[in-house]
Design a protein around this motif. Structure first.
Motif, PDB file in Angstrom:
ATOM      1  N   VAL A 109       4.972  11.272  -2.916  1.00 47.00           N
ATOM      2  CA  VAL A 109       4.863   9.812  -2.934  1.00 47.00           C
ATOM      3  C   VAL A 109       5.663   9.202  -1.789  1.00 47.00           C
ATOM      4  CG1 VAL A 109       5.433   7.719  -4.225  1.00 47.00           C
ATOM      5  CG2 VAL A 109       4.393   9.658  -5.400  1.00 47.00           C
ATOM      6  N   TRP A 110       6.869   9.713  -1.565  1.00 43.48           N
ATOM      7  CA  TRP A 110       7.692   9.157  -0.488  1.00 43.48           C
ATOM      8  C   TRP A 110       7.151   9.534   0.892  1.00 43.48           C
ATOM      9  CZ3 TRP A 110      10.753   5.201  -0.652  1.00 43.48           C
ATOM     10  CH2 TRP A 110      11.345   4.848  -1.861  1.00 43.48           C
ATOM     11  N   LEU A 111       6.493  10.664   1.007  1.00 39.20           N
ATOM     12  CA  LEU A 111       5.818  10.994   2.267  1.00 39.20           C
ATOM     13  C   LEU A 111       4.760   9.941   2.583  1.00 39.20           C
ATOM     14  CD1 LEU A 111       5.284  14.863   1.896  1.00 39.20           C
ATOM     15  CD2 LEU A 111       6.827  13.733   3.510  1.00 39.20           C
ATOM     16  N   VAL A 112       3.994   9.552   1.564  1.00 40.89           N
ATOM     17  CA  VAL A 112       2.952   8.540   1.749  1.00 40.89           C
ATOM     18  C   VAL A 112       3.566   7.182   2.103  1.00 40.89           C
ATOM     19  CG1 VAL A 112       1.098   7.263   0.603  1.00 40.89           C
ATOM     20  CG2 VAL A 112       1.318   9.733   0.249  1.00 40.89           C
ATOM     21  N   ILE A 113       4.659   6.823   1.423  1.00 39.59           N
ATOM     22  CA  ILE A 113       5.323   5.543   1.697  1.00 39.59           C
ATOM     23  C   ILE A 113       5.852   5.509   3.133  1.00 39.59           C
ATOM     24  CG2 ILE A 113       7.323   4.107   1.117  1.00 39.59           C
ATOM     25  CD1 ILE A 113       6.904   4.969  -1.806  1.00 39.59           C
ATOM     26  N   GLY A 114       6.474   6.608   3.565  1.00 40.82           N
ATOM     27  CA  GLY A 114       6.957   6.668   4.942  1.00 40.82           C
ATOM     28  C   GLY A 114       5.833   6.517   5.943  1.00 40.82           C
ATOM     29  N   ALA A 115       4.691   7.169   5.672  1.00 42.52           N
ATOM     30  CA  ALA A 115       3.533   7.046   6.562  1.00 42.52           C
ATOM     31  C   ALA A 115       3.029   5.611   6.618  1.00 42.52           C
ATOM     32  CB  ALA A 115       2.425   7.986   6.099  1.00 42.52           C
ATOM     33  N   MET A 116       3.033   4.919   5.479  1.00 37.38           N
ATOM     34  CA  MET A 116       2.572   3.533   5.447  1.00 37.38           C
ATOM     35  C   MET A 116       3.498   2.620   6.252  1.00 37.38           C
ATOM     36  SD  MET A 116       1.353   3.210   1.455  1.00 37.38           S
ATOM     37  CE  MET A 116       0.788   1.506   1.645  1.00 37.38           C
ATOM     38  N   MET A 117       4.802   2.875   6.171  1.00 42.27           N
ATOM     39  CA  MET A 117       5.751   2.066   6.941  1.00 42.27           C
ATOM     40  C   MET A 117       5.573   2.286   8.444  1.00 42.27           C
ATOM     41  SD  MET A 117       9.124   2.476   4.529  1.00 42.27           S
ATOM     42  CE  MET A 117      10.169   1.442   5.565  1.00 42.27           C
ATOM     43  N   LEU A 118       5.309   3.539   8.832  1.00 44.12           N
ATOM     44  CA  LEU A 118       4.989   3.808  10.235  1.00 44.12           C
ATOM     45  C   LEU A 118       3.758   3.010  10.660  1.00 44.12           C
ATOM     46  CD1 LEU A 118       5.435   7.654  10.806  1.00 44.12           C
ATOM     47  CD2 LEU A 118       6.214   5.858  12.336  1.00 44.12           C
ATOM     48  N   GLY A 119       2.775   2.933   9.787  1.00 46.95           N
ATOM     49  CA  GLY A 119       1.558   2.185  10.092  1.00 46.95           C
ATOM     50  C   GLY A 119       1.811   0.700  10.275  1.00 46.95           C
ATOM     51  N   LEU A 120       2.725   0.146   9.488  1.00 47.20           N
ATOM     52  CA  LEU A 120       3.061  -1.272   9.637  1.00 47.20           C
ATOM     53  C   LEU A 120       3.629  -1.554  11.021  1.00 47.20           C
ATOM     54  CD1 LEU A 120       4.629  -2.104   6.152  1.00 47.20           C
ATOM     55  CD2 LEU A 120       2.504  -3.028   7.099  1.00 47.20           C
ATOM     56  N   GLY A 121       4.494  -0.657  11.513  1.00 48.20           N
ATOM     57  CA  GLY A 121       5.040  -0.829  12.853  1.00 48.20           C
ATOM     58  C   GLY A 121       3.953  -0.824  13.908  1.00 48.20           C
TER      59      GLY A 121
END
Length: 407
Positions: A109-121
């Motif tokens: 789950v945290w891997l997915v959250i980290g990927a989403m935050m990268l996408g926001l940038g």
């Protein structure tokens, strides 16, 4: 109209190309996309350490690409209406935080959250930085876009090397060190924001003024041109997603190479993308956007069709040729779209980049499921057909640039 005036105005703008700003934004593009590439290059290690399936790897990519794609046209549209020069350095903080979260994740789950935050940038960075490249371009629009995109392609190429040399040796948590590099990008983008505020916006307005003197592009031409361009982006980025996300797995499974050797092969492909991007920008200004797009998207077809059936040596050769050919189109595609809708530079840039990110994410997730069910080799046999959509480039309308070039 005085013919000498038509010649002198473009010459003045051409001499006014702000290469220092273009190179600065390209450098930041390198750092931004290197973070994405590091995440993707660490997939074999993450897959093994977290016992993930190919489908779960695909969903991580989809999480990144979705957040990176959906917001880009919105941010570009908002920037057209109310420019925000300092949104660029602010966006880098999401990139840093995303990679740090991904690096320290102990659960899926945290891997997915980290990927989403990268996408926001990325969703903040790409439309606004492409807009800055347009501001700084003078009349060298394709060259400016290719230099900007060269930074991103170079960052994607460097990522697997760092993954092979550092992340494989020191583990997933070593990605945190790379997140700190975004502080350098933040400093550079702050200075770009100052230039944007005081010089960039007047330059963009000046670039639009000659366009307004001409009649608007007919609505039917805009719709037809944008529809074909989006389909070309679909074919290009869906295919490239099969390589950037699963090429290392393909090499390991079919040719039994090591993880490090597979990442070096990925570096060669991504390096070819970078070289092709730069060449495409130069050719776009010299020979016309439409000619470059046709050469790029149709020229890659024979190489992609051969790739699933050759040995390791020819696989390396063909992926380099594919990278050189297929990458040359995107600068021309972005500028072609900007010329179809010159009053919506930010929105169009966001649409092009956002759609490419979204397509790549959906393709990555789909290919992951296919690999789990039918095997990784089947993914490459099916994806080889995608560049055939490049034949649609035959029906691209003329842009103003191409009309002037022919005239």
């Amino acid at each position: 109209m005085n013919p000498s005036a038509e010649v002198s105005a473009p010459a003045t703008l051409r001499d006014d190309t702000a290469f220092s700003i273009i190179l600065a934004i390209s450098c930041c593009h390198l750092l931004n996309d290197m973070m994405q590439s590091l995440m993707q290059a660490s997939y074999p290690m993450v897959k093994a350490s977290h016992s993930l399936s190919f489908a779960q790897i695909g969903w991580i990519s989809l999480a990144y690409q979705t957040t990176a794609s959906l917001l880009q046209p919105v941010i570009g549209y908002a920037a057209d209406r109310r420019p925000a020069p300092f949104s660029l350095p602010a966006g880098t903080l999401f990139t840093a935080a995303g990679l740090a979260v991904f690096a320290m994740s102990s659960t899926y789950v945290w891997l997915v959250i980290g990927a989403m935050m990268l996408g926001l940038g990325s969703s903040v960075f790409h439309p606004e930085s492409s807009r800055v490249a347009r501001m700084a371009s003078g009349t060298r629009h394709s060259l400016a876009q290719s230099l900007f995109q060269l930074g991103g392609n170079a960052g994607q190429a460097i990522g697997p090397l760092f993954a092979a040399l550092i992340v494989v040796q020191w583990g997933q948590s070593s990605l945190v060190a790379f997140a700190l590099l975004t502080l350098l990008s933040t400093a550079i983008l702050w200075n770009v924001g100052v230039w944007y505020k005081h010089h960039g916006l007047p330059r963009l307005q000046r670039l639009r003024t000659p366009q307004k003197a001409h009649s608007a592009v007919p609505r039917e031409t805009v719709i037809k041109g944008m529809a074909i361009l989006l389909l070309l982006i679909f074919s290009k980025y869906a295919y490239v997603a099969s390589l950037t996300n699963y090429y290392t797995f393909y090499l390991i499974e079919r040719f039994h190479v090591s993880v490090v050797e597979a990442q070096v092969h990925l570096f060669l492909f991504l390096g070819a993308l970078a070289a092709g991007t730069l060449a495409g920008g130069y050719w776009g200004d010299r020979f016309g956007r439409k000619n470059v797009i046709r050469f790029s998207v149709m020229g890659a077809i024979p190489f992609t069709l051969l790739l699933p059936f050759v040995d390791l040596a020819w696989t390396e050769v063909l992926t380099v040729l594919i990278g050189l050919t297929i990458a040359s189109a995107f600068p021309a595609i972005v500028v072609f779209a900007q010329e179809l809708m010159p009053a919506r530079v930010g929105m169009v840039s966001g649409m092009m980049f956002g759609f490419s990110f979204g397509v790549a994410g959906l393709a990555a997730a789909s290919f992951g499921h296919l690999a789990d069910v039918y095997g990784i080799e089947m993914v490459y046999r099916l994806s080889a057909m995608l560049p055939l959509l490049g034949l649609l480039a035959i029906w691209l309308p003329d842009s103003r640039h191409d009309e002037r070039s022919i005239a």
